[in-house]
Design an enzyme around this catalytic site. Structure first.
Site, PDB file in Angstrom:
ATOM      1  N   ASP A 487     -44.755   1.465   6.308  1.00 38.13           N
ATOM      2  CA  ASP A 487     -45.336   0.378   5.502  1.00 38.13           C
ATOM      3  C   ASP A 487     -46.293  -0.493   6.306  1.00 38.13           C
ATOM      4  O   ASP A 487     -47.088  -1.231   5.742  1.00 38.13           O
ATOM      5  CB  ASP A 487     -44.216  -0.553   5.015  1.00 38.13           C
ATOM      6  CG  ASP A 487     -43.521  -0.026   3.775  1.00 38.13           C
ATOM      7  OD1 ASP A 487     -44.119   0.785   3.060  1.00 38.13           O
ATOM      8  OD2 ASP A 487     -42.371  -0.434   3.540  1.00 38.13           O
TER       9      ASP A 487
HETATM   10  C1  GLC Z   1     -40.770  -2.404   5.553  1.00 40.23           C
HETATM   11  C2  GLC Z   1     -40.979  -2.691   6.988  1.00 40.23           C
HETATM   12  C3  GLC Z   1     -41.244  -4.127   7.212  1.00 40.23           C
HETATM   13  C4  GLC Z   1     -42.306  -4.632   6.284  1.00 40.23           C
HETATM   14  C5  GLC Z   1     -41.925  -4.339   4.848  1.00 40.23           C
HETATM   15  C6  GLC Z   1     -42.941  -4.777   3.872  1.00 40.23           C
HETATM   16  O1  GLC Z   1     -39.534  -2.894   5.195  1.00 40.23           O
HETATM   17  O2  GLC Z   1     -39.877  -2.294   7.741  1.00 40.23           O
HETATM   18  O3  GLC Z   1     -41.578  -4.336   8.567  1.00 40.23           O
HETATM   19  O4  GLC Z   1     -42.540  -5.991   6.453  1.00 40.23           O
HETATM   20  O5  GLC Z   1     -41.723  -2.976   4.701  1.00 40.23           O
HETATM   21  O6  GLC Z   1     -42.571  -4.455   2.566  1.00 40.23           O
HETATM   22  C1  GLC Z   2     -38.444   0.098   5.544  1.00 38.19           C
HETATM   23  C2  GLC Z   2     -38.859   0.393   4.139  1.00 38.19           C
HETATM   24  C3  GLC Z   2     -39.330   1.816   3.998  1.00 38.19           C
HETATM   25  C4  GLC Z   2     -40.360   2.121   5.035  1.00 38.19           C
HETATM   26  C5  GLC Z   2     -39.888   1.761   6.417  1.00 38.19           C
HETATM   27  C6  GLC Z   2     -40.966   1.919   7.458  1.00 38.19           C
HETATM   28  O1  GLC Z   2     -37.312   0.799   5.872  1.00 38.19           O
HETATM   29  O2  GLC Z   2     -37.810   0.155   3.253  1.00 38.19           O
HETATM   30  O3  GLC Z   2     -39.842   2.054   2.733  1.00 38.19           O
HETATM   31  O4  GLC Z   2     -40.648   3.477   4.957  1.00 38.19           O
HETATM   32  O5  GLC Z   2     -39.475   0.424   6.442  1.00 38.19           O
HETATM   33  O6  GLC Z   2     -41.989   1.000   7.310  1.00 38.19           O
END
Ligand code: GLC
Ligand code: GLC
Length: 814
Positions: A487
């Site tokens: 993300d």
């Molecule tokens: C995922 C990532 C996090 C980010 C988030 C945004 O959870 O781990 O770092 O801020 O997505 O939706």
């Molecule tokens: C968090 C989010 C997931 C994403 C990951 C890496 O675990 O829930 O959707 O793939 O962060 O950013």
């Protein structure tokens, strides 16, 4: 330092000192009514949606973190002393404190001044309520005169609004008290048809429903004036902060035990039967009263608790293993499977790290979670797939999340993550292999929940694949869009404004930045869809998807290989990301895992090379880091990933979610030892001895462990709601132990450590129980299979004749 131990027989983790480094929590409920419960009885409850139907309040950024919950106060009416058997909120030096977190229940208690008190908390199957069964024992040699005060704080339903909209909310709170039952009915007068209730099995001596009256001015939960005084004020909340508190007097003879049951629940009335009669504002309680009455009785509680245990016997009975490693057994047989069910229920919505107001059910996340729970609840996986697919857009694209209550997708946390639609294909393939329910592909499913847009689920899968093909970049690799699995790798964002969301900001046209990760994922998904198409009798379709996969594989081969590992991406300038040419972020974990899982590089030795590079550059004693070297500064063209200080989260943290991709890739090149070593590094039970550093619960995975660049290398964060649960479960059960469903039958293809003499496992598959014994003869991974004593070619157990209930399988490894 030890805070507790595993009790595997009872499937519990027993916490024996309350001052754990972080709240160590559990979940109550498995259908519609849920609660988070910490080991000190902290946490909150909600009906279906943690944001929109919150029953009890949780205060964010609390100090301590774990404050507010399902509290019970005991008071000695002779000397006026009072305490909390769950330690919080009074934090007295109680003796024999223990919290047993089990499968869907927690039992928390202690002894103080020779009064033992213990509360069992759970949600009965099929009900929208939680039970607190309190047992008080007088261990004194003389009678005890005690008072019990229960206490919860109601949330005014929408947790987001509840935490912010004080000018309105301080005036809206309403309750009713009827024969000792406290009803919370804020907004019931207008558009809500639901209310909460809090009841007690003993006729209370009094009650309170206004927080300030209960606590007294400038007091906290540790010293409520009502408890101190030993008498409820019978306060009635009009506005401000409605709470529920009962006062029960208990006189116990020496040695006597008393049971008191509290029931906290959620109830809906039909719109035309909301009130007792026309013109009245009193809740019509005709349909709720029988439920309340039932669960205030000892036998009903006992029955419901036993039934809950049976429910978990059934779920966990689907896969049980006995290996030479107890940490592995414990996670497979109990906790990892349990965590997979928690992620099924919660996605990423409600934990102590996910606020319950931020995220609903993620499209990508939920499809991955499915890989870990489909074998336990296939009917519910089916429903989940159809719900997810119904939020898919006509373009094949996806909303990043939907709200569980409305089941409608929204853009609150962004959209256009170009990997999203492909996860649906992987989720459906896993479902089909597990169940053989091919009819699901013909189910009509709408796009974006629009009436009249329904098409067979199969077509949704086709559009998922087409979505990638419609969005290829300059090298022929998939355009990354907002981001892919990571993300935080935001290559089109270029945000220079403080506080702006990286997930919703776009400053580039998105026509240049490409993802090698999505390339690998596409190959896997297109091959899965080819297999599905072939089995549905469309060889032409199957051929098309196989060719698309081959073509993408070749593209990844030419434009996605960096010499010793797979590249990560191309940025908006067309420059490489995750290349030896880069100054920072030279190698990333994701493409190494996913390209190899897709089969890329298996034939030309690149897979082995990439995995060696991972081992050399990314592996630490606490797990495998996401990338290296960590980004030491913020890079406008890379986005959120470089916003984290080095070693945390996506910036070179050990992101436990994708460690199992490397484990699986290692099994694909035949490295059982390395796969298992990686598995052991992040196994929470194996890390229990590191608790002072690790800090999170030793019974569930955390999303992240700080990487080597962080000052707190080895410290875990964000436990419970993470794709780590499903992927580790898949890696250990399906790839290291190697027992996995295929369209042809159950496959047995273990890639275990050379030193293991074997293992045994029980797997329920399509209604048949397989008793599998794996024995090592040589040091390799070649399988010689015999089924019911007869030799079988290959490593797939042929489906047994109809009516067979048990099949004995022996696999000899050479
Ligand atoms: C995922 C990532 C996090 C980010 C988030 C945004 O959870 O781990 O770092 O801020 O997505 O939706
Ligand atoms: C968090 C989010 C997931 C994403 C990951 C890496 O675990 O829930 O959707 O793939 O962060 O950013």
């Amino acid at each position: 330092m030890r805070y507790g131990h595993f009790d595997d027989k009872r499937r519990e983790y027993v916490i024996s000192r309350p001052d754990t480094p972080l709240p160590w929590i559990n979940y109550l409920g498995c259908e519609d009514y849920f609660g988070i419960i910490s080991h000190t009885a902290g946490g909150y409850s909600f009906y279906r949606d943690a944001r929109l139907r919150r029953l009890t309040r949780y205060r964010y950024n609390n100090v301590p973190f774990d404050t507010g919950g399902r509290y019970i106060y005991l008071r000695d009416n002779v000397d006026g002393s009072f305490w909390s058997p769950s330690w919080q909120p009074t934090r007295h030096a109680v003796e024999d404190y223990s919290c047993r977190h089990g499968m869907g229940y927690s039992i928390i208690g202690s002894t103080f001044h020779h009064i033992k008190a213990e509360t069992l908390y759970f949600v009965p199957l099929g009900e929208n309520l939680e039970i607190w069964r309190l047992l008080i024992t007088n261990l004194r040699r003389k009678p005890a005169r005690l008072s019990v005060f229960s206490c919860i704080e109601f949330c005014l339903w929408d947790a987001q609004d509840d935490a912010t909209n004080f000018q309105r909310n301080f005036s809206t709170g309403e309750v009713e008290i009827d024969r000792g039952v406290i009803y919370h009915k804020t907004e019931y007068r207008e558009r809500r048809n639901h209310f909460a209730y809090f009841a007690c099995s003993v006729k209370p001596a009094g009650y309170d429903t206004q927080r300030d009256t209960f606590l007294g001015p400038y007091r906290n939960w540790d010293r409520p004036v009502v408890v101190e005084r030993g008498r409820s004020a019978n306060s009635r909340a009009h506005g401000w902060a409605p709470i529920g508190s009962h006062h029960v007097r208990v006189n116990l003879k020496a040695g006597e035990i008393r049971e008191i049951v509290f029931v906290l629940g959620y109830h809906e009335n039909s719109d035309d039967r909301k009130f007792t009669r026309a013109g009245s504002q009193t809740i019509n309680k005709v349909t709720v009263k029988p439920t309340i009455a039932r669960y205030l009785k000892h036998n009903a509680v006992e029955r419901a608790y036993t039934e809950l245990g049976r429910h978990w016997d059934r779920l966990l009975g689907v896969y049980q293993a006995k290996t030479p490693d107890r940490h592995t057994d414990r996670m497979i047989n109990i906790w990892n499977a349990y965590q997979c069910m928690a992620t099924f229920n919660m996605s990423r919505s409600a934990s102590f790290y996910e606020s319950g107001i931020g995220r609903g059910l993620g499209f990508r996340d939920s499809n991955q979670d499915l890989l870990g729970f489909v074998q336990m609840v296939p009917e519910r996986a089916r429903e989940r797939i159809l719900d997810l697919a119904a939020t898919q857009l006509v373009t094949g694209g996806a909303y990043h999340q939907y709200q569980p209550l409305t089941k409608r997708g929204n853009n609150d946390i962004g959209s256009n993550f170009n990997d999203d639609p492909l996860w649906l294909v992987l989720g459906v393939a896993a479902y089909l292999k597990e169940t053989g329910d091919w009819a699901i592909l013909d189910e009509p499913v709408p796009y974006d929940n629009q009436p009249g847009s329904a098409r067979p689920l199969y077509e949704h899968l086709e559009r998922s694949i087409q979505y990638t093909l419609d969005r290829l970049g300059p090298h022929g690799l998939p355009l990354i869009g907002r981001a892919d699995w990571n993300d935080c790798l935001n290559l089109n964002c270029f945000s220079d404004t403080p506080g702006q969301s990286f997930q919703t900001t776009t400053n580039k046209d998105g026509k240049t930045a490409e993802s090698v990760f999505i390339g690998g994922m596409f190959v896997l998904a297109a091959n899965e869809l080819a297999a599905i198409a072939g089995r549905r009798g469309s060889e032409i379709n199957a051929q098309g998807y196989r060719e698309a996969a081959l073509k993408m594989s070749a593209t990844v081969g030419t434009s996605g290989w960096d010499g010793a590992w797979f590249l990560r991406a191309y940025d908006d300038f067309g420059n490489k990301v995750g290349s030896n040419e880069c100054v920072e972020g030279k190698i990333f974990i994701e493409p190494q895992g996913f390209c190899i899982i897709a089969g890329i590089g298996l034939e030309n030795g690149r897979a082995g090379m990439a995995l060696d590079s991972v081992n050399r550059h990314l592996a630490t004693t606490h797990g495998i880091m996401l990338q290296q070297p960590a980004f030491s500064q913020y890079y406008l063209h890379l986005g959120e990933i470089s916003s984290y200080p080095p070693g945390y989260k996506e910036n070179a943290g050990i992101f436990c979610h994708n460690n199992p991709w490397i484990m699986i890739a290692e099994t694909m090149v035949g490295h059982g030892d390395r796969a298992f070593d990686y598995y052991r590094l992040i196994n929470p039970s194996a890390r229990e001895k590191l608790v002072a550093l690790h800090r999170c619960e030793p019974y569930v995975y955390a999303q992240m462990i700080a990487g080597k660049d962080a000052p707190t290398h080895g410290e875990a964060k964000n436990s419970w709601l993470t794709g780590t649960a499903a992927w580790n479960y898949v890696a250990i059960t399906q790839h290291i132990l190697g027992i996995r469903p295929t369209y042809e039958g159950l496959m047995v293809a273990p890639v275990i450590p050379a030193a293991w003499k074997g293992f045994s496992a029980i797997r329920m598959f399509k209604g048949v129980r397989y008793n599998i014994l794996v024995k090592r003869r040589g040091r390799g991974n070649k399988v010689h299979l015999s089924v019911e004593g007869r030799k079988v070619d290959g490593n797939v157990i042929p489906p047994p004749p109809r009516g067979t209930t048990t099949v004995a399988v022996v696999a000899v490894l050479d």
